[in-house]
Design a protein around this motif. Sequence first.
Motif, short mmCIF file in Angstrom:
data_model
loop_
_atom_site.label_atom_id
_atom_site.label_comp_id
_atom_site.label_asym_id
_atom_site.label_seq_id
_atom_site.Cartn_x
_atom_site.Cartn_y
_atom_site.Cartn_z
N ASP A 150 3.88 -0.24 10.72
CA ASP A 150 4.56 -1.24 11.35
C ASP A 150 3.29 -2.09 12.34
O ASP A 150 3.01 -1.14 13.19
CB ASP A 150 5.87 -0.45 12.22
N ASP A 188 7.96 -7.39 13.05
CA ASP A 188 8.02 -6.41 13.86
C ASP A 188 9.51 -5.36 12.82
O ASP A 188 10.58 -5.96 12.95
CB ASP A 188 8.77 -7.04 14.95
N LEU A 189 9.31 -4.14 12.15
CA LEU A 189 9.82 -3.68 11.13
C LEU A 189 10.95 -3.12 11.41
O LEU A 189 11.77 -2.88 11.60
CB LEU A 189 9.34 -2.24 10.22
N ALA A 190 10.32 -1.96 12.39
CA ALA A 190 11.55 -1.06 14.02
C ALA A 190 12.84 -2.24 14.24
O ALA A 190 13.54 -2.37 13.79
CB ALA A 190 11.12 -0.21 14.77
N SER A 244 6.72 3.92 5.94
CA SER A 244 6.23 2.68 6.20
C SER A 244 5.01 2.01 7.51
O SER A 244 6.00 3.02 8.45
CB SER A 244 6.73 1.34 5.69
N TYR A 289 6.67 -9.75 17.18
CA TYR A 289 5.92 -9.69 16.93
C TYR A 289 4.46 -10.47 17.72
O TYR A 289 3.80 -10.05 18.53
CB TYR A 289 4.91 -9.32 15.20
N VAL A 323 4.17 -8.97 5.94
CA VAL A 323 3.76 -7.48 6.78
C VAL A 323 2.33 -6.71 5.89
O VAL A 323 1.35 -5.85 6.76
CB VAL A 323 4.88 -6.88 6.13
#
Length: 282
Positions: free
Chosen positions: A214, A196-198, A212, A246, A173
Amino acid sequence: MSSRPVGAARRLAPLLLAALPLATGCAGLTPAERQAAVDAAARPAGLLPHSFKAPPFTLAGWLRAGASGPLVVYIEGDGHAWSTMTQPSRDPTPRNPVALALALEDPAPRVLYLGRPCQYGGVAADAACTARFWTSHRFAPEVVDALGHALDEAERASGADRLVLVGYSGGGVAAALLAARRSDVAALVTLVAPLDLAGWAAAKGLSPLAGSLDPAAEAGRLAGLPQWHIAGGRDRVVPPDIVRGYAGRAGVPVRVVPGMEHDGDWPALWPGLRAAFPEPRG
Protein backbone atom coordinates in the motif's frame (compact mmCIF):
# COMPACT_ATOMS: atom_id res chain seq x y z
CA MET A 1 -12.05 24.42 -27.49
CA SER A 2 -8.27 24.47 -27.57
CA SER A 3 -6.42 25.64 -30.64
CA ARG A 4 -3.49 23.27 -29.98
CA PRO A 5 -2.37 20.90 -32.80
CA VAL A 6 -4.13 17.56 -32.82
CA GLY A 7 -1.94 15.15 -30.86
CA ALA A 8 -0.81 11.66 -31.79
CA ALA A 9 -3.43 9.92 -29.68
CA ARG A 10 -6.22 11.90 -31.32
CA ARG A 11 -4.92 11.14 -34.82
CA LEU A 12 -4.59 7.45 -34.01
CA ALA A 13 -7.84 7.15 -32.06
CA PRO A 14 -9.90 5.80 -35.01
CA LEU A 15 -7.32 3.07 -35.65
CA LEU A 16 -7.00 2.14 -31.97
CA LEU A 17 -10.71 2.09 -31.33
CA ALA A 18 -11.36 0.07 -34.46
CA ALA A 19 -8.85 -2.52 -33.36
CA LEU A 20 -9.76 -2.39 -29.67
CA PRO A 21 -13.56 -2.11 -29.65
CA LEU A 22 -15.12 -1.40 -26.28
CA ALA A 23 -18.62 -2.58 -27.14
CA THR A 24 -19.78 -5.71 -25.36
CA GLY A 25 -20.44 -7.48 -28.61
CA CYS A 26 -16.81 -7.08 -29.65
CA ALA A 27 -15.27 -8.31 -26.40
CA GLY A 28 -14.06 -11.57 -27.98
CA LEU A 29 -10.77 -10.21 -29.33
CA THR A 30 -7.80 -12.25 -28.17
CA PRO A 31 -4.91 -10.70 -26.22
CA ALA A 32 -2.72 -11.26 -29.29
CA GLU A 33 -5.15 -9.25 -31.43
CA ARG A 34 -5.20 -6.48 -28.84
CA GLN A 35 -1.40 -6.50 -28.75
CA ALA A 36 -1.29 -6.22 -32.54
CA ALA A 37 -3.63 -3.24 -32.34
CA VAL A 38 -1.35 -1.56 -29.80
CA ASP A 39 1.59 -2.17 -32.15
CA ALA A 40 -0.31 -0.53 -35.00
CA ALA A 41 -1.13 2.52 -32.88
CA ALA A 42 2.28 2.84 -31.23
CA ARG A 43 4.65 2.43 -34.18
CA PRO A 44 3.78 5.73 -35.92
CA ALA A 45 4.71 7.48 -32.67
CA GLY A 46 8.08 5.71 -32.57
CA LEU A 47 7.06 3.36 -29.75
CA LEU A 48 8.40 -0.05 -30.72
CA PRO A 49 7.50 -3.37 -29.04
CA HIS A 50 9.87 -4.67 -26.40
CA SER A 51 9.54 -7.81 -24.30
CA PHE A 52 10.97 -7.54 -20.79
CA LYS A 53 12.12 -10.67 -18.99
CA ALA A 54 11.11 -9.98 -15.41
CA PRO A 55 10.78 -13.30 -13.57
CA PRO A 56 8.31 -14.77 -12.87
CA PHE A 57 6.71 -12.66 -15.60
CA THR A 58 7.40 -11.47 -19.12
CA LEU A 59 6.17 -7.89 -19.45
CA ALA A 60 5.06 -6.26 -22.67
CA GLY A 61 6.22 -2.74 -23.39
CA TRP A 62 6.58 -0.25 -26.22
CA LEU A 63 9.69 1.94 -26.15
CA ARG A 64 10.82 5.13 -27.88
CA ALA A 65 14.54 5.40 -27.22
CA GLY A 66 15.45 8.99 -28.06
CA ALA A 67 18.75 10.77 -27.69
CA SER A 68 18.31 12.69 -24.46
CA GLY A 69 16.34 13.33 -21.29
CA PRO A 70 14.77 11.07 -18.69
CA LEU A 71 12.73 8.06 -19.70
CA VAL A 72 9.04 8.87 -19.17
CA VAL A 73 7.33 5.61 -18.21
CA TYR A 74 3.55 5.15 -18.54
CA ILE A 75 2.30 2.19 -16.49
CA GLU A 76 -1.04 0.71 -17.50
CA GLY A 77 -4.01 0.33 -15.16
CA ASP A 78 -5.51 -2.94 -13.94
CA GLY A 79 -7.02 -3.69 -17.34
CA HIS A 80 -9.83 -6.23 -17.70
CA ALA A 81 -9.36 -7.60 -14.19
CA TRP A 82 -12.96 -8.64 -13.52
CA SER A 83 -15.58 -10.25 -15.75
CA THR A 84 -18.32 -9.49 -13.19
CA MET A 85 -18.46 -7.88 -9.77
CA THR A 86 -17.44 -11.20 -8.21
CA GLN A 87 -15.75 -13.16 -10.99
CA PRO A 88 -12.15 -12.40 -12.04
CA SER A 89 -11.51 -12.34 -15.75
CA ARG A 90 -9.40 -14.99 -17.44
CA ASP A 91 -7.03 -12.37 -18.85
CA PRO A 92 -6.35 -8.81 -17.64
CA THR A 93 -5.28 -7.38 -21.01
CA PRO A 94 -6.89 -3.93 -21.16
CA ARG A 95 -9.73 -3.31 -23.57
CA ASN A 96 -9.20 0.44 -23.34
CA PRO A 97 -5.47 1.06 -22.76
CA VAL A 98 -5.67 4.57 -21.34
CA ALA A 99 -1.99 4.74 -20.40
CA LEU A 100 -1.09 4.02 -24.02
CA ALA A 101 -3.26 6.90 -25.22
CA LEU A 102 -1.47 9.18 -22.73
CA ALA A 103 1.95 7.94 -23.86
CA LEU A 104 1.05 8.71 -27.47
CA GLU A 105 0.47 12.33 -26.44
CA ASP A 106 3.88 12.66 -24.76
CA PRO A 107 6.49 14.64 -26.73
CA ALA A 108 9.49 13.46 -24.69
CA PRO A 109 12.34 11.89 -26.70
CA ARG A 110 12.34 8.84 -24.45
CA VAL A 111 8.99 7.21 -23.62
CA LEU A 112 7.99 3.74 -22.45
CA TYR A 113 4.47 2.33 -22.32
CA LEU A 114 4.60 -0.63 -19.92
CA GLY A 115 1.94 -3.29 -19.48
CA ARG A 116 1.29 -4.90 -16.12
CA PRO A 117 2.03 -8.56 -15.36
CA CYS A 118 -0.10 -11.04 -17.31
CA GLN A 119 -1.40 -8.44 -19.78
CA TYR A 120 -0.83 -8.76 -23.54
CA GLY A 121 -0.28 -12.50 -23.77
CA GLY A 122 1.26 -13.04 -20.36
CA VAL A 123 -1.42 -15.47 -19.25
CA ALA A 124 -0.45 -17.87 -22.02
CA ALA A 125 3.31 -17.30 -21.67
CA ASP A 126 3.91 -17.18 -17.92
CA ALA A 127 3.09 -20.10 -15.63
CA ALA A 128 2.95 -17.66 -12.69
CA CYS A 129 -0.08 -15.88 -14.17
CA THR A 130 -3.05 -16.70 -11.99
CA ALA A 131 -5.97 -14.41 -11.19
CA ARG A 132 -4.51 -13.34 -7.86
CA PHE A 133 -1.98 -11.22 -9.75
CA TRP A 134 -4.75 -9.03 -11.16
CA THR A 135 -6.92 -9.17 -8.02
CA SER A 136 -5.69 -9.51 -4.41
CA HIS A 137 -1.95 -9.62 -5.24
CA ARG A 138 -1.90 -7.07 -8.06
CA PHE A 139 0.64 -4.99 -6.08
CA ALA A 140 2.47 -7.88 -4.40
CA PRO A 141 6.24 -7.57 -3.81
CA GLU A 142 6.99 -9.91 -6.72
CA VAL A 143 4.88 -7.73 -9.03
CA VAL A 144 6.73 -4.58 -7.99
CA ASP A 145 10.07 -6.39 -8.36
CA ALA A 146 9.15 -7.55 -11.86
CA LEU A 147 8.19 -4.05 -12.94
CA GLY A 148 11.48 -2.82 -11.49
CA HIS A 149 13.43 -5.33 -13.60
CA ALA A 150 11.63 -4.03 -16.68
CA LEU A 151 12.57 -0.45 -15.79
CA ASP A 152 16.22 -1.46 -15.40
CA GLU A 153 16.22 -3.05 -18.84
CA ALA A 154 14.40 -0.10 -20.39
CA GLU A 155 16.98 2.31 -19.00
CA ARG A 156 19.76 0.27 -20.58
CA ALA A 157 17.93 0.06 -23.89
CA SER A 158 17.16 3.79 -24.00
CA GLY A 159 20.40 5.11 -22.52
CA ALA A 160 18.49 7.02 -19.83
CA ASP A 161 19.71 7.30 -16.26
CA ARG A 162 16.59 8.93 -14.78
CA LEU A 163 12.93 8.02 -14.81
CA VAL A 164 9.69 9.98 -14.70
CA LEU A 165 7.02 7.51 -13.61
CA VAL A 166 3.42 8.10 -14.73
CA GLY A 167 0.67 5.68 -13.72
CA TYR A 168 -2.99 5.47 -14.65
CA SER A 169 -5.37 4.07 -12.01
CA GLY A 170 -3.75 0.91 -10.61
CA GLY A 171 -0.68 1.76 -12.63
CA GLY A 172 -0.31 4.82 -10.41
CA VAL A 173 -0.19 2.57 -7.35
CA ALA A 174 2.57 0.54 -9.00
CA ALA A 175 4.42 3.74 -9.95
CA ALA A 176 4.34 5.04 -6.37
CA LEU A 177 5.57 1.72 -4.99
CA LEU A 178 8.40 1.68 -7.52
CA ALA A 179 9.35 5.29 -6.76
CA ALA A 180 9.63 4.44 -3.06
CA ARG A 181 12.18 1.74 -3.86
CA ARG A 182 14.41 3.38 -6.47
CA SER A 183 17.03 6.12 -6.46
CA ASP A 184 16.72 6.96 -10.18
CA VAL A 185 13.16 8.34 -10.15
CA ALA A 186 13.18 12.05 -10.95
CA ALA A 187 9.41 12.63 -10.62
CA LEU A 188 6.17 10.77 -9.98
CA VAL A 189 2.79 11.54 -11.56
CA THR A 190 -0.40 9.55 -11.02
CA LEU A 191 -3.84 9.82 -12.61
CA VAL A 192 -6.98 8.67 -10.73
CA ALA A 193 -4.90 6.23 -8.69
CA PRO A 194 -6.12 4.62 -5.41
CA LEU A 195 -2.92 5.52 -3.58
CA ASP A 196 -4.47 4.75 -0.18
CA LEU A 197 -5.42 1.14 -0.86
CA ALA A 198 -6.77 0.39 2.59
CA GLY A 199 -8.86 3.56 2.61
CA TRP A 200 -10.09 2.88 -0.91
CA ALA A 201 -11.18 -0.68 -0.13
CA ALA A 202 -12.96 0.44 3.04
CA ALA A 203 -14.72 3.31 1.27
CA LYS A 204 -15.89 1.03 -1.54
CA GLY A 205 -16.92 -1.82 0.77
CA LEU A 206 -14.38 -4.16 -0.82
CA SER A 207 -12.25 -6.89 0.68
CA PRO A 208 -8.75 -5.57 1.51
CA LEU A 209 -6.04 -6.39 -1.02
CA ALA A 210 -4.31 -8.56 1.56
CA GLY A 211 -1.51 -9.67 -0.75
CA SER A 212 -0.61 -6.16 -1.95
CA LEU A 213 1.65 -3.36 -0.79
CA ASP A 214 0.00 0.00 0.00
CA PRO A 215 1.63 3.30 -1.06
CA ALA A 216 -0.06 5.13 1.82
CA ALA A 217 1.99 3.10 4.28
CA GLU A 218 5.18 4.18 2.52
CA ALA A 219 4.49 7.84 1.84
CA GLY A 220 7.42 8.89 4.03
CA ARG A 221 9.87 7.13 1.73
CA LEU A 222 8.84 9.49 -1.05
CA ALA A 223 9.56 12.66 0.92
CA GLY A 224 11.39 15.19 -1.23
CA LEU A 225 10.49 13.55 -4.54
CA PRO A 226 8.72 15.88 -7.00
CA GLN A 227 5.26 14.38 -7.42
CA TRP A 228 1.81 15.34 -8.61
CA HIS A 229 -1.43 13.46 -8.32
CA ILE A 230 -4.50 14.05 -10.48
CA ALA A 231 -8.07 13.12 -9.54
CA GLY A 232 -11.38 13.37 -11.35
CA GLY A 233 -14.04 15.54 -9.74
CA ARG A 234 -16.78 13.02 -10.66
CA ASP A 235 -14.72 9.87 -10.24
CA ARG A 236 -16.80 7.26 -8.41
CA VAL A 237 -14.21 4.52 -8.82
CA VAL A 238 -11.41 6.42 -7.07
CA PRO A 239 -13.01 9.44 -5.40
CA PRO A 240 -10.78 12.49 -4.94
CA ASP A 241 -10.73 12.04 -1.16
CA ILE A 242 -8.81 8.77 -1.62
CA VAL A 243 -6.11 10.58 -3.55
CA ARG A 244 -6.11 13.40 -0.99
CA GLY A 245 -5.67 10.84 1.80
CA TYR A 246 -2.34 9.75 0.39
CA ALA A 247 -1.28 13.25 -0.62
CA GLY A 248 -1.89 14.52 2.89
CA ARG A 249 0.51 11.95 4.29
CA ALA A 250 3.12 12.73 1.65
CA GLY A 251 2.64 16.51 1.81
CA VAL A 252 2.21 16.84 -1.95
CA PRO A 253 -0.37 18.53 -4.19
CA VAL A 254 -3.50 17.07 -5.76
CA ARG A 255 -5.14 18.47 -8.89
CA VAL A 256 -8.85 17.73 -9.06
CA VAL A 257 -10.22 18.13 -12.59
CA PRO A 258 -13.87 19.20 -12.33
CA GLY A 259 -16.43 17.02 -14.08
CA MET A 260 -14.02 14.23 -15.00
CA GLU A 261 -14.89 10.59 -14.35
CA HIS A 262 -12.49 7.71 -13.87
CA ASP A 263 -12.73 6.60 -17.50
CA GLY A 264 -13.30 10.05 -18.95
CA ASP A 265 -11.48 11.41 -21.98
CA TRP A 266 -8.19 12.02 -20.21
CA PRO A 267 -6.14 11.86 -23.45
CA ALA A 268 -7.93 15.00 -24.67
CA LEU A 269 -6.72 16.87 -21.57
CA TRP A 270 -3.32 15.27 -21.38
CA PRO A 271 -1.25 17.81 -23.37
CA GLY A 272 -2.23 20.54 -20.90
CA LEU A 273 -1.76 18.31 -17.88
CA ARG A 274 1.55 17.03 -19.25
CA ALA A 275 2.84 20.58 -19.61
CA ALA A 276 2.31 21.11 -15.87
CA PHE A 277 4.38 18.11 -14.73
CA PRO A 278 6.64 18.87 -11.76
CA GLU A 279 10.25 19.71 -12.61
CA PRO A 280 12.22 16.47 -12.39
CA ARG A 281 14.79 16.11 -9.65
CA GLY A 282 18.47 15.72 -10.46
